[in-house]
Design a protein around this motif. Structure first.
Motif, PDB file in Angstrom:
ATOM      1  N   TYR A 197       0.831  -1.211   0.000  1.00  0.00           N
ATOM      2  CA  TYR A 197       0.000   0.000   0.000  1.00  0.00           C
ATOM      3  C   TYR A 197       0.866   1.261   0.000  1.00  0.00           C
ATOM      4  O   TYR A 197       0.614   2.200  -0.770  1.00  0.00           O
ATOM      5  N   ALA A 199      -4.633  -2.064  -3.600  1.00  0.00           N
ATOM      6  CA  ALA A 199      -3.800  -2.350  -2.431  1.00  0.00           C
ATOM      7  C   ALA A 199      -4.529  -1.963  -1.144  1.00  0.00           C
ATOM      8  O   ALA A 199      -4.439  -2.671  -0.130  1.00  0.00           O
ATOM      9  N   LYS A 200      -5.226  -0.864  -1.175  1.00  0.00           N
ATOM     10  CA  LYS A 200      -5.988  -0.423  -0.001  1.00  0.00           C
ATOM     11  C   LYS A 200      -7.096  -1.419   0.330  1.00  0.00           C
ATOM     12  O   LYS A 200      -7.308  -1.785   1.492  1.00  0.00           O
TER      13      LYS A 200
END
Length: 243
Positions: free
Chosen positions: A165, A227-228
């Motif tokens: 992230y 990614a979050k």
């Protein structure tokens, strides 16, 4: 000669823009916060459903150990028998009874009178209990080990996704700066093209480069959102809620 000069100008502008974007973000080490990462790991351990399921298995195993310990009493059986001094004579109560026992009561003598209590001990059942308790304890140990193993795995997964992230954030910053630089180069080339200082090929190349940088920025944004989402999957909570 004019074309060569134009190409040189474009290359110099691009080379000047690139180092600035690289200087803006050349490492993610300073962006990684270990205290914040520990909060994320603690949140994942508290919220992730599989951790809760494993904790329930531990609780079940603990209850099973307690149950097996109490089962030692299963080897003992308590009973009682009531022996009255007199019994009811059912024959005397039948119609047509002429034997004189009209009272319907028999007086009888017994060695044991009243209520007798008994306590019985099952040796075979008692001898099996230590093995059952030991088995329950082993199951509890396995359940605890499973919890500890998965907590380590979960912490590692949170770390990896957190690093990814942070890396995506840095990549987006680079791509954003590169897109800004490419747009600046394109505007400069466009200005020179309108003045007749550069060829149409150079202008088109600048436009293509600008479009590519915009597309790279959009891809970086998508990678960041992905990614979050991957990280929040483990946390069971939005990153914005964890401070």
């Amino acid at each position: 000669m004019n074309r060569i000069f134009t190409v040189v100008i474009v290359l110099l502008l691009t080379a000047f823009a690139a180092p600035q974007s690289l200087r803006a973000q050349n490492s993610i080490v300073s962006d990684i916060s270990e205290p914040y990462l520990q909060k994320l790991i603690a949140t994942a351990k508290a919220n992730y459903p599989r951790v809760k399921s494993l904790d329930e298995r531990v609780a079940i195993a603990q209850n099973n150990v307690s149950r097996q310990r109490l089962s030692y009493l299963d080897a003992l059986t308590f009973s009682y028998v009531y022996q009255p001094n007199t019994t009811l004579n059912l024959n005397a109560l039948q119609p047509g009874n002429v034997d004189g026992s009209a009272t319907g009561v028999n007086n009888r003598t017994s060695i044991f009178k009243g209520t007798q209590f008994g306590l019985f001990f099952n040796l075979g059942s008692y001898l099996q209990k230590p093995f059952a308790v030991k088995q329950a304890r082993r199951e509890l140990t396995i359940a605890n080990n499973d919890v500890q193993e998965y907590l380590l795995t979960l912490a590692t997964q949170v770390r990896k996704r957190y690093y990814t992230y942070v890396q995506r954030i840095a990549s987006l910053k680079l791509q954003t700066q590169a897109a800004i630089d490419a747009e600046g180069v394109m505007k400069d080339v466009k200005y020179r093209f309108e003045k007749g200082e550069v060829t149409v090929e150079s202008y088109n190349q600048a436009r293509i480069s600008n479009t590519q940088q915009i597309q790279a920025k959009i891809t970086a944004e998508t990678d960041l959102f992905t990614a979050k989402a991957d990280l929040e999957e483990l946390l069971g909570e939005k990153l914005e809620n964890i401070r």
